[in-house]
Motif scaffolding. Sequence first.
Motif, short mmCIF file in Angstrom:
data_model
loop_
_atom_site.label_atom_id
_atom_site.label_comp_id
_atom_site.label_asym_id
_atom_site.label_seq_id
_atom_site.Cartn_x
_atom_site.Cartn_y
_atom_site.Cartn_z
N VAL A 1 0.84 -1.21 0.00
CA VAL A 1 0.00 0.00 0.00
C VAL A 1 0.87 1.26 0.00
CG1 VAL A 1 -1.61 1.33 1.40
CG2 VAL A 1 -1.99 -1.11 1.06
N ASP A 2 1.94 1.26 0.80
CA ASP A 2 2.81 2.43 0.86
C ASP A 2 3.53 2.68 -0.46
OD1 ASP A 2 2.03 2.76 3.46
OD2 ASP A 2 3.75 1.67 4.30
N ASP A 3 3.83 1.58 -1.21
CA ASP A 3 4.56 1.73 -2.48
C ASP A 3 3.65 2.07 -3.64
OD1 ASP A 3 6.83 1.11 -1.07
OD2 ASP A 3 6.80 -1.04 -1.58
N ALA A 4 2.34 2.02 -3.46
CA ALA A 4 1.41 2.29 -4.56
C ALA A 4 1.42 3.77 -4.92
CB ALA A 4 0.00 1.84 -4.18
N GLU A 5 0.96 4.08 -6.15
CA GLU A 5 0.92 5.47 -6.59
C GLU A 5 -0.09 6.27 -5.76
OE1 GLU A 5 0.09 5.54 -10.71
OE2 GLU A 5 1.94 4.53 -11.33
N PRO B 1 -1.62 5.74 -2.32
CA PRO B 1 -1.68 4.90 -1.12
C PRO B 1 -3.07 4.88 -0.48
CG PRO B 1 0.25 6.34 -1.06
CD PRO B 1 -0.60 6.80 -2.19
N THR B 2 -3.77 6.00 -0.53
CA THR B 2 -5.10 6.04 0.12
C THR B 2 -6.07 5.10 -0.56
OG1 THR B 2 -4.73 8.35 0.74
CG2 THR B 2 -7.01 7.56 0.77
N GLN B 3 -6.13 5.15 -1.91
CA GLN B 3 -7.05 4.28 -2.63
C GLN B 3 -6.63 2.82 -2.51
OE1 GLN B 3 -9.90 5.30 -4.00
NE2 GLN B 3 -10.34 3.13 -4.28
N ALA B 4 -5.30 2.59 -2.50
CA ALA B 4 -4.82 1.22 -2.36
C ALA B 4 -5.20 0.63 -1.00
CB ALA B 4 -3.30 1.18 -2.55
N LEU B 5 -5.16 1.49 0.03
CA LEU B 5 -5.54 1.02 1.36
C LEU B 5 -7.03 0.71 1.42
CD1 LEU B 5 -4.73 0.48 4.27
CD2 LEU B 5 -5.06 2.90 4.77
N ILE B 6 -7.84 1.53 0.76
CA ILE B 6 -9.29 1.26 0.72
C ILE B 6 -9.56 -0.03 -0.01
CG2 ILE B 6 -11.48 2.11 -0.19
CD1 ILE B 6 -10.50 4.94 0.37
N ASP B 7 -8.89 -0.24 -1.14
CA ASP B 7 -9.10 -1.47 -1.90
C ASP B 7 -8.68 -2.69 -1.10
OD1 ASP B 7 -10.00 0.11 -3.94
OD2 ASP B 7 -8.07 0.17 -4.99
N LEU B 8 -7.60 -2.56 -0.30
CA LEU B 8 -7.15 -3.68 0.51
C LEU B 8 -8.19 -4.05 1.56
CD1 LEU B 8 -4.99 -5.69 1.46
CD2 LEU B 8 -3.97 -3.84 2.81
N SER C 1 -5.31 -11.28 -25.35
CA SER C 1 -5.48 -12.19 -24.20
C SER C 1 -4.29 -12.12 -23.24
CB SER C 1 -5.69 -13.64 -24.67
OG SER C 1 -6.84 -13.75 -25.45
N ASP C 2 -3.68 -10.91 -23.10
CA ASP C 2 -2.59 -10.75 -22.14
C ASP C 2 -2.91 -9.71 -21.06
OD1 ASP C 2 -2.61 -8.63 -23.80
OD2 ASP C 2 -0.47 -8.64 -24.30
N GLU C 3 -3.97 -8.95 -21.26
CA GLU C 3 -4.39 -7.99 -20.27
C GLU C 3 -5.90 -8.08 -20.09
OE1 GLU C 3 -2.70 -6.09 -18.29
OE2 GLU C 3 -0.71 -6.46 -19.15
N ILE C 4 -6.34 -7.78 -18.87
CA ILE C 4 -7.76 -7.83 -18.58
C ILE C 4 -8.34 -6.44 -18.77
CG2 ILE C 4 -9.50 -8.21 -16.76
CD1 ILE C 4 -7.68 -10.30 -15.55
N ILE C 5 -9.46 -6.39 -19.51
CA ILE C 5 -10.20 -5.13 -19.63
C ILE C 5 -11.19 -5.09 -18.46
CG2 ILE C 5 -11.76 -3.76 -21.07
CD1 ILE C 5 -10.60 -5.21 -23.50
N TRP C 6 -10.87 -4.23 -17.44
CA TRP C 6 -11.64 -4.25 -16.20
C TRP C 6 -13.00 -3.59 -16.40
CZ3 TRP C 6 -9.44 -7.31 -12.86
CH2 TRP C 6 -8.04 -7.47 -12.87
N PHE D 1 -12.18 -2.80 -9.48
CA PHE D 1 -11.61 -4.14 -9.63
C PHE D 1 -10.14 -4.07 -10.01
CE2 PHE D 1 -16.17 -5.00 -10.76
CZ PHE D 1 -16.47 -5.67 -9.59
N ARG D 2 -9.79 -3.05 -10.77
CA ARG D 2 -8.37 -2.89 -11.14
C ARG D 2 -7.53 -2.56 -9.91
NH1 ARG D 2 -5.51 1.42 -11.77
NH2 ARG D 2 -7.35 2.76 -11.79
N ARG D 3 -8.06 -1.65 -9.05
CA ARG D 3 -7.32 -1.28 -7.86
C ARG D 3 -7.17 -2.48 -6.92
NH1 ARG D 3 -11.12 3.10 -7.97
NH2 ARG D 3 -10.26 4.98 -8.96
N ILE D 4 -8.22 -3.26 -6.79
CA ILE D 4 -8.12 -4.45 -5.93
C ILE D 4 -7.08 -5.41 -6.48
CG2 ILE D 4 -9.39 -6.45 -5.08
CD1 ILE D 4 -11.90 -4.73 -5.07
N HIS D 5 -7.05 -5.54 -7.80
CA HIS D 5 -6.06 -6.43 -8.42
C HIS D 5 -4.64 -5.94 -8.16
CE1 HIS D 5 -4.20 -9.07 -11.41
NE2 HIS D 5 -3.56 -7.98 -11.88
N GLU D 6 -4.42 -4.64 -8.30
CA GLU D 6 -3.09 -4.08 -8.09
C GLU D 6 -2.64 -4.24 -6.63
OE1 GLU D 6 -3.34 -0.11 -9.41
OE2 GLU D 6 -3.36 -0.58 -11.55
#
Length: 423
Positions: A328-332, A334-341, A404-409, A414-419
């Motif tokens: 979470v701290d390393d994400a671009e 951090p606040t949204q990453a913490l919420i997604d976590l 078929s190498d990337e997911i179109i979210w 859902f993208r943030r949760i994946h990251e």
Amino acid sequence: MKKPTDQQMKLWLEAVWRDGFQKGVDGRDDMPDFQDFDPRIKDGTCVKVDHSVLAPFNTCHCAARTFKDSYPVQCSRAHLDGERFCKTHLDKLNAAKEKGLDLRFGHYDGERPTHWMDKPDGPKIGWYDTKKITKSSSTDSSGKKTKMKVGELREFLSTRMPNEHLRGLKKPELLELYEKEISTPPDSDTDTEPLPSPKNIQEIPVPESVKEPEPVKEQVKEVVDELVNEVVEKSTEEPEPVKEPEPVNEPEPVNEPEFKVEKYTEIITNGNGSETEIERHELVPVDTEDSVTDPRESLIQELNSLKNSERKKRAKKSGATEDDMDAVDDAEDPTQALIDLIISLELPKNPQKTEDSDSDEELDEDKVNYEEISHDGVDYLEDEDSGNIYNLEFKHVGKWNDNSDEIIWKHDDFRRIHESQCD
């Protein structure tokens, strides 16, 4: 006699002030006896000394004479050993003897002086039996008042003329009108009647009760008996049933708009690269029809209302590891990453089904063939027929791109949760 306390002095001064105020209202100017207002005398802790009764000479006290309310009084202090006076009067006596003089009021066991004795040409002493009795300037020889106050003049003149004629007039003008009214006898038609007073009210003899004749008493008795019989008959009759009041239609309640306070945290990047959290509050009307029923949306609103430190505590309480917090701290963001976590940790524990859920959003294990896949270290389920990608809770999160190498979210959440779940 003990000295008065601060509370007693306060009561004493207040009583003296009230007496002077009342005398000013009444027009009196006589000097009161201040001992009459002593609270110690009223509560019985002290006895008023009557100086008018001349006490005999006391050999245990100082021999100096003092002046109390125009009466000669012996000093109440004890004399020094081998001396006739207390220390205070002894010092005054020694100072006066150097000038060939004596104590101001002399010795109590000696002759009473007529003038001060501590000065060569001392003023005359106003003893109770030698001072002149002066008459008040407000009274003449007959005892009638010769001077009137402005209020008394206005009160008298208001009975002789309208108050509009008296407005703005000073005392000399009021006196002139007063003297004019007194010198001119009033007519019988305009003469004002004196106010009723106990002296003017004559006693009216009360007549003795006249005895009623016997026939009148008998007639009254018959009428009373008839009324009593009527009351008894009415009381024995059955009372008429009381009609119940018709129900009143209550007005329909008016639905008043409801409001709620939404809290959210805004992170501002300062010029030096540091971040500042600002907690915002906004009053938002509650839409009861379109209320949020999705548990995920409700959780996002709740997390946005918390501070970042509170969100971190909640993430650790929900089972987040140190690696998750480092990610979470390393994400671009951090606040949204913490919420997604937090969402990824808490939503599986509290699944809720809604009545209006789309059937194509969820995957039925019995009807759909799916294959377990891993993308960036995160496990998903792929529908072999449609190519849709589902998470482990069987929610449709997106689909593969053309290569078929990337997911179109399907949604950025859902993208943030994946990251946040990536290795």
